[in-house]
Design a protein around this motif. Structure first.
Motif, PDB file in Angstrom:
ATOM      1  N   LYS A 196       2.464   1.856  -3.395  1.00 18.90           N
ATOM      2  CA  LYS A 196       1.488   2.379  -4.364  1.00 18.90           C
ATOM      3  C   LYS A 196       1.070   3.810  -4.032  1.00 18.90           C
ATOM      4  O   LYS A 196       0.697   4.558  -4.921  1.00 18.90           O
ATOM      5  CB  LYS A 196       0.264   1.477  -4.410  1.00 18.90           C
ATOM      6  CG  LYS A 196       0.553   0.130  -5.043  1.00 18.90           C
ATOM      7  CD  LYS A 196      -0.645  -0.777  -4.997  1.00 18.90           C
ATOM      8  CE  LYS A 196      -0.306  -2.135  -5.606  1.00 18.90           C
ATOM      9  NZ  LYS A 196      -1.390  -3.096  -5.446  1.00 18.90           N
ATOM     10  N   SER A 197       1.120   4.201  -2.756  1.00 19.04           N
ATOM     11  CA  SER A 197       0.668   5.527  -2.333  1.00 19.04           C
ATOM     12  C   SER A 197       1.723   6.603  -2.500  1.00 19.04           C
ATOM     13  O   SER A 197       1.394   7.766  -2.709  1.00 19.04           O
ATOM     14  CB  SER A 197       0.240   5.495  -0.862  1.00 19.04           C
ATOM     15  OG  SER A 197      -0.818   4.595  -0.677  1.00 19.04           O
ATOM     16  N   VAL A 223       0.836  -1.205   0.000  1.00 19.37           N
ATOM     17  CA  VAL A 223       0.000   0.000   0.000  1.00 19.37           C
ATOM     18  C   VAL A 223       0.868   1.252   0.000  1.00 19.37           C
ATOM     19  O   VAL A 223       0.607   2.209  -0.738  1.00 19.37           O
ATOM     20  CB  VAL A 223      -0.967  -0.007   1.203  1.00 19.37           C
ATOM     21  CG1 VAL A 223      -1.612   1.343   1.413  1.00 19.37           C
ATOM     22  CG2 VAL A 223      -2.030  -1.076   1.025  1.00 19.37           C
ATOM     23  N   TRP A 250      -0.195   9.018   8.302  1.00 18.79           N
ATOM     24  CA  TRP A 250      -0.520   7.882   7.448  1.00 18.79           C
ATOM     25  C   TRP A 250      -1.309   6.876   8.289  1.00 18.79           C
ATOM     26  O   TRP A 250      -1.063   6.725   9.485  1.00 18.79           O
ATOM     27  CB  TRP A 250       0.744   7.217   6.924  1.00 18.79           C
ATOM     28  CG  TRP A 250       1.502   8.039   5.941  1.00 18.79           C
ATOM     29  CD1 TRP A 250       2.439   8.998   6.218  1.00 18.79           C
ATOM     30  CD2 TRP A 250       1.396   8.002   4.527  1.00 18.79           C
ATOM     31  NE1 TRP A 250       2.927   9.545   5.060  1.00 18.79           N
ATOM     32  CE2 TRP A 250       2.302   8.952   4.000  1.00 18.79           C
ATOM     33  CE3 TRP A 250       0.617   7.262   3.636  1.00 18.79           C
ATOM     34  CZ2 TRP A 250       2.456   9.159   2.629  1.00 18.79           C
ATOM     35  CZ3 TRP A 250       0.788   7.468   2.277  1.00 18.79           C
ATOM     36  CH2 TRP A 250       1.683   8.411   1.792  1.00 18.79           C
ATOM     37  N   GLN A 290       2.967  14.368   4.118  1.00 19.39           N
ATOM     38  CA  GLN A 290       1.646  13.753   3.967  1.00 19.39           C
ATOM     39  C   GLN A 290       1.141  13.102   5.256  1.00 19.39           C
ATOM     40  O   GLN A 290       0.076  12.514   5.265  1.00 19.39           O
ATOM     41  CB  GLN A 290       1.669  12.700   2.840  1.00 19.39           C
ATOM     42  CG  GLN A 290       2.037  13.252   1.490  1.00 19.39           C
ATOM     43  CD  GLN A 290       1.189  14.427   1.074  1.00 19.39           C
ATOM     44  OE1 GLN A 290      -0.032  14.389   1.138  1.00 19.39           O
ATOM     45  NE2 GLN A 290       1.829  15.508   0.681  1.00 19.39           N
ATOM     46  N   LYS A 301       4.099   8.842  -4.224  1.00 21.15           N
ATOM     47  CA  LYS A 301       4.269   9.341  -5.591  1.00 21.15           C
ATOM     48  C   LYS A 301       5.709   9.838  -5.754  1.00 21.15           C
ATOM     49  O   LYS A 301       5.964  11.034  -5.802  1.00 21.15           O
ATOM     50  CB  LYS A 301       3.260  10.440  -5.859  1.00 21.15           C
ATOM     51  CG  LYS A 301       1.828   9.942  -5.819  1.00 21.15           C
ATOM     52  CD  LYS A 301       0.850  11.087  -5.863  1.00 21.15           C
ATOM     53  CE  LYS A 301      -0.581  10.662  -5.895  1.00 21.15           C
ATOM     54  NZ  LYS A 301      -0.996   9.660  -5.002  1.00 21.15           N
TER      55      LYS A 301
END
Length: 188
Positions: free
Chosen positions: A56-57, A53, A93, A90, A59
């Motif tokens: 894929k998260s 995950v 999480w 970010q 970037k």
């Protein structure tokens, strides 16, 4: 020095390890720009699903790797410093209903002994009087919760707006649901 019939010289030389340089490109040689993360949960978690995950998260503009370090620790190594900064910005999480704590690995730290107990949270401060919407007040409010990371005051003249604070909070302590503020003897 004699050990088990073999003569061994004691080496007094010091091995000096240097920092990998990027030549000004923002790229690092062997991915020494790292983060360590830990899932804050009492239940068992699938670390490979968590890594999938996260991969894929994120970037990322450059390459990066993720490794299971054991003891619910994951280590992420980034080629670009800006990719690590993006992941840190970010925060917080989450995975499978649990908070995923992230911390940069600095200098010669090893992931195993690190204690991950802080996370960045966005906090809203409502109904702060116009004359109190300054850096001093922001630091006092954030200081009651944790450590101020960043803040935004979009439009102080709009009564529907609020101060947006990003605060690093110790998650081992109970979270505050609210904070009452007195201004000139008046409760806000």
């Amino acid at each position: 020095m004699l050990r088990r019939g073999v003569y061994v010289e004691k080496d007094e030389a010091e091995l000096v390890l240097g920092r990998v340089t990027d030549g000004g490109s923002g790229r690092r040689g062997a991915f020494p720009v790292c983060l360590v993360g830990r899932l804050l949960s009492d239940k068992a978690a699938n670390t490979y699903a968590l890594m999938d995950v996260m991969i894929k998260s994120i970037k990322a503009k450059g390459r990066f790797t993720a490794r299971d370090w054991g003891n619910r620790l994951l280590v992420f190594s980034f080629e670009l410093i800006e990719d690590r900064k993006w992941v840190l910005l970010q925060q917080p999480w989450h995975f499978d209903g649990a908070l995923f704590l992230i911390k940069p690995i600095v200098r010669s730290e090893q992931p195993s002994p690190l204690t991950l107990s802080e996370a960045d949270f966005c906090v809203r401060a409502h109904e702060i009087p116009l004359m109190c919407q300054n850096l001093e007040t922001i630091e006092v409010v954030a200081g009651r919760l944790g450590h101020l990371v960043a803040y935004e005051n979009p439009n102080p003249l709009d009564p529907n707006e609020f101060l947006r604070l990003k605060v690093k909070i110790d998650v081992t302590k109970p979270l505050r649901r609210g904070l009452n503020i007195n201004f000139d003897g008046e409760k806000l």
